[in-house]
Design a protein around this motif. Structure first.
Motif, short mmCIF file in Angstrom:
data_model
loop_
_atom_site.label_atom_id
_atom_site.label_comp_id
_atom_site.label_asym_id
_atom_site.label_seq_id
_atom_site.Cartn_x
_atom_site.Cartn_y
_atom_site.Cartn_z
N MET B 415 4.28 -0.81 4.30
CA MET B 415 4.33 -0.52 2.86
C MET B 415 5.32 0.61 2.57
SD MET B 415 2.44 -2.73 1.38
CE MET B 415 2.86 -3.91 2.63
N GLN B 416 5.35 1.62 3.46
CA GLN B 416 6.31 2.71 3.30
C GLN B 416 7.75 2.19 3.46
OE1 GLN B 416 5.76 5.97 2.28
NE2 GLN B 416 7.99 5.81 2.08
N ILE B 417 7.96 1.37 4.49
CA ILE B 417 9.30 0.82 4.72
C ILE B 417 9.73 -0.02 3.51
CG2 ILE B 417 10.66 -0.77 6.15
CD1 ILE B 417 8.94 0.09 8.56
N LEU B 418 8.79 -0.80 2.99
CA LEU B 418 9.07 -1.65 1.83
C LEU B 418 9.55 -0.79 0.65
CD1 LEU B 418 8.83 -4.64 1.13
CD2 LEU B 418 6.43 -4.27 0.57
N SER B 419 8.85 0.31 0.41
CA SER B 419 9.24 1.20 -0.67
C SER B 419 10.62 1.81 -0.40
CB SER B 419 8.18 2.30 -0.82
OG SER B 419 8.59 3.24 -1.77
N ASP B 420 10.86 2.22 0.84
CA ASP B 420 12.15 2.81 1.22
C ASP B 420 13.30 1.83 1.01
OD1 ASP B 420 11.08 5.22 1.96
OD2 ASP B 420 10.94 4.72 4.11
N VAL B 421 13.07 0.59 1.41
CA VAL B 421 14.12 -0.42 1.39
C VAL B 421 14.41 -0.89 -0.04
CG1 VAL B 421 14.26 -2.89 1.89
CG2 VAL B 421 13.95 -1.27 3.75
N LEU B 422 13.36 -0.93 -0.88
CA LEU B 422 13.54 -1.35 -2.27
C LEU B 422 13.99 -0.20 -3.15
CD1 LEU B 422 10.32 -3.54 -2.76
CD2 LEU B 422 12.65 -4.35 -2.36
N GLY B 423 13.77 1.03 -2.69
CA GLY B 423 14.01 2.18 -3.55
C GLY B 423 13.11 2.13 -4.77
N ALA B 424 11.91 1.60 -4.60
CA ALA B 424 10.99 1.43 -5.72
C ALA B 424 9.58 1.79 -5.26
CB ALA B 424 11.02 -0.01 -6.22
N GLU B 425 8.71 2.00 -6.24
CA GLU B 425 7.32 2.31 -5.96
C GLU B 425 6.60 1.02 -5.51
OE1 GLU B 425 4.18 4.57 -8.83
OE2 GLU B 425 4.95 2.66 -9.57
N VAL B 426 5.75 1.13 -4.50
CA VAL B 426 4.94 0.00 -4.06
C VAL B 426 3.48 0.37 -4.29
CG1 VAL B 426 4.20 -1.33 -2.04
CG2 VAL B 426 6.62 -0.82 -2.36
N VAL B 427 2.74 -0.47 -5.01
CA VAL B 427 1.33 -0.15 -5.27
C VAL B 427 0.41 -1.29 -4.86
CG1 VAL B 427 1.79 1.48 -7.15
CG2 VAL B 427 1.45 -0.93 -7.67
#
Lengths: 259, 497
Positions: B415-427
């Protein structure tokens, strides 16, 4: 009856030590902690490595538990696995209790937070998975202390009789008082603390057990004293039952059959 | 008056479930039954429609009974279902003429190629938003008409009925022959503008209109249940991914949900006009509430995400359980220069390259199993990034928040990597069962159990949130490397037969 075999006892002690350090530990530290000479320690580690119970990092030379140990189904339960198995039940606990939920496991004589669910309101909260909490001043830690004979607060490692650090005026600081608390935890099957870590906060926790009845972690809620403690200074029993139900549900998920 | 609840039935690919929700959107009771997967030949997947229906009846009753709720306390029933799976049955006896052909079944490979002819797989795309592919129901109906003896004649005489699984369940539950726009939209037979069956496509596929159900909204009373919950209104139907979009309260254009399981389904709400994708996404329905305008969506599916972790476990033996991939990945700080592109059966959205095969790129003597575990998690994140980039380009709306659900959301590192890669908030929302929740919400709205969608928004709570920590320069550098790795998967299969 034949006597005990010292080298097996020593090997067991080393494995137990390594199980607390998933990132790996150097030979020097293992030797110091076990009180064994380096040569003896190395011999035992190499033997364990040979049978697949220990592996050595090629780069750092540090030792850690090997795959053979994990597949034995030892008391080691991966924290990430615990989170995956507990996910729905922890969400449901947060939803019912209206409070934030944490799941902790024992890690180097502290509580490692392996899962955290936000309190279901619109307040800004941040994830503290991976954080470490003191064993003696949290309900999660007191549960782990009560059910794990090897657990002791980090600060009591050197001198078990020394006072424990105080976080508030309610923190349990004497080893005797802590022992009394953990005895009541074992009796009741759950525990709570009021303002022992943070002023104005209460936490309630219960043990998570696996299929052999071993305590592998603790689950609990934490929140404001006004919400979790009643007028008589007792914990809100409805919240206690939510926590105990969730702990039982996760334990069932892990194969515990006693419930 | 005693407390009322909404029952949501999820007739899925591997099991049927029923979940009861209270007014706060909390789960009160769950029951689940698995059903048989029937594999008559390689590439063929079937379900027994009668088994599906029997299981639905059981879980509905069990979910109510185990929670000490009386049947009268169930205010409405909502339905969500595996999409595209096709059933045809006898109108009089209710007897299926053949097993249900499941969405994964590839027997229509040849039919879809024939139907494309000179115009190729996009022949009907302007009408229905979808390319000719084996998943969708239209070609499956055609296969049944061609291969079940006497079926075409019976269909033309109006003796049989077709349905996707929503229709099969509603017909058995109420006797009504209806479907909703989200399910109809996965047949290739519905016109996206008119929301009615399209004669051009029906004619081209040789499907008689008389066997098709009536297309209705996703949220209205279709009929009253018979049997255990006799008299209870059946008030919603949504395909599973559409129900998840609704359950995640993605009510505004630009809202995106991602369901992370063995594969990943990303769906973006694009508002009340369909957007025809120029970037390899499918145009599909979001949902339609009663008389209100239909809401459209863009969908990008990723074939291999969680199944890559299973591959590390089962084929490489690097881990013994799927969650351990996080433990292994955390033994290192980065991917060590390695990248995995899991194009196991080609690349899907947004590339659509069947000639691609997987690669493990950037290997050096330095790379260890921790790096490979990390590269596997990053593969899910970068594949998401590619779909999100396509969504942003098609919709002109930049994603700011990705709402996630599904089993892989237990993986905090991912989930952290996803947020890093998208440059967006993941909830991640508190109720992980967004599919059932969406069906319950749509049913509850239809009967006034919940007054409006604002009430539903207020029910939505974050269970966890991740924010981007990677700096933009590093992100772009890694994306560049990922794209290089993707290039290396192309043109691998040289002779497709």
């Amino acid at each position: 009856m034949p006597g005990r075999i010292q080298s097996i006892e020593r090997a067991a002690a080393l494995l137990r030590f390594l199980s607390r350090a998933p990132q790996g530990v150097g030979l020097g530290e293992i030797s110091r902690s076990s009180g064994l000479p380096k040569g003896t320690t190395l011999g035992i580690l190499r033997t364990l490595q040979h049978v697949g119970f220990v592996e050595q990092d090629a780069e750092t030379g540090h030792y850690r538990l090997g795959g053979g140990m994990l597949s034995l189904g030892s008391r080691y339960l991966d924290g990430n696995e615990l989170r995956a198995r507990a996910l729905n039940w922890a969400d449901s606990l947060a939803s019912l209790s209206g409070e934030s939920v944490r799941i902790g496991t024992l890690h180097k004589n502290r509580v490692l937070v392996v899962h955290h669910v936000f309190r279901p309101d619109s307040s800004r909260q941040s994830l503290d998975v991976g954080g470490l909490l003191p064993l003696h001043a949290t309900s999660l830690g007191q549960v782990l202390l009560a059910y794990d004979p090897l657990a002791r607060p980090e600060d009591a490692e050197e001198d078990p009789a020394a006072d424990l650090p105080a976080f508030t005026r309610h923190t349990i600081t004497s080893p005797e008082a802590l022992a009394r608390r953990t005895a009541t935890v074992r009796e009741a099957g759950w525990t709570w603390e009021a303002e022992e870590l943070v002023e104005g906060e209460v936490s309630i926790a219960a043990p998570i057990q696996d299929r052999r009845g071993l305590t592998v972690g603790a689950i609990g809620v934490g929140g404001a004293v006004e919400r979790l403690r009643d007028e008589d200074g007792e914990p809100d029993m409805q919240q206690v039952s939510y926590v105990r139900d969730a702990a039982r549900a996760v334990s069932r998920e892990l194969g515990a059959i006693r419930f | 008056m005693s407390q009322q609840y909404i029952a949501a039935i999820d007739q899925g690919t591997t099991s049927s479930r029923c979940i009861l929700f209270d007014r706060d959107g909390r789960i009160v009771s769950v029951d689940q039954r698995e059903h048989r997967q029937i594999f008559p030949k390689p590439g063929w997947v079937e379900h027994d429609p009668k088994e599906l229906w029997a299981n639905v009846e059981v879980v509905l009753q069990e979910a109510v009974q185990k929670s000490d709720i009386t049947p009268e306390q169930v205010a409405a029933i909502g339905i969500t279902n595996q999409r595209e799976t096709t059933v045809i049955w006898d109108k009089e006896t209710g007897e299926p003429v053949y097993n249900a052909i499941v969405w994964q079944d590839t027997r229509t490979d040849e039919i879809t190629r024939e139907l494309g002819g000179d115009q190729g797989q996009d022949r009907f795309r302007d009408i229905c938003g979808l390319p000719l592919a084996t998943y969708f129901s239209g070609p499956k109906i055609r296969w049944l008409l061609d291969n079940v003896e006497g079926l075409r004649e019976r269909a033309e005489r109006g003796e049989v009925l077709f349905g996707t699984i929503d229709t099969w369940v509603i017909w058995n539950l109420t006797g009504e022959h209806v479907t909703d726009v989200t399910n109809a939209g996965r047949t290739m037979l519905m016109n996206l503008q008119t929301l009615q069956w399209d004669d051009t496509v029906l004619e081209a596929m040789g499907i008689p209109r008389g066997i098709l159900p009536e297309i209705r909204s996703s949220s209205e009373v279709y009929g009253q249940a018979r049997g255990y919950l006799s008299g209870t209104p059946v008030a919603s139907a949504l395909g599973d991914q559409h129900a998840a979009l609704f359950g995640q309260t993605c009510f505004d254009p630009g809202d995106v949900k991602g369901t992370y399981g063995t594969g990943t389904f990303l769906v973006m709400n694009t508002g009340t006009e369909p957007i025809h994708s120029k970037n390899g996404l499918l145009t599909t329905m979001g949902y339609k509430l009663g008389e209100e305008d239909a809401v459209y969506a863009l969908e990008g599916s990723i074939a291999v995400t969680g199944s890559l972790v299973q591959w590390l476990r089962d084929n490489l033996g690097l881990i013994s359980t799927a969650p351990e991939v996080e433990t292994l990945a955390r033994t290192v700080d980065d991917n060590g220069g390695s990248y995995i592109v899991p194009a196991f059966s080609g690349l899907f959205a947004p590339h659509w390259r069947s000639d691609a095969r997987g690669v493990l790129a950037g290997l050096t003597g330095y790379v260890n199993k921790g790096h490979i575990a990390r590269a596997a998690l990053e593969a899910t994140a970068w594949q998401t990034r590619e779909v999100v980039d396509a969504m942003n380009a098609d919709s002109d709306i930049d994603l700011t928040t990705l709402k996630v659900d599904g089993g892989m959301t237990a993986n905090n590192l991912l989930m952290q990597i996803l947020s890093d890669v998208l440059g967006a908030e993941v909830v991640r929302p508190m109720v992980a069962e967004t599919t059932c929740l969406g069906a319950a919400y749509a049913a509850g709205l239809a009967i006034g159990y919940w007054p409006d969608i604002e009430t539903l928004r207020a029910n939505w709570h974050k269970a966890a949130e991740w924010n981007a920590e990677m700096d933009a320069g590093k992100r772009e550098g890694e994306y560049h490397n990922w794209k290089k790795a993707v290039k290396r998967t192309l043109d691998w299969v040289e002779h497709e037969d």
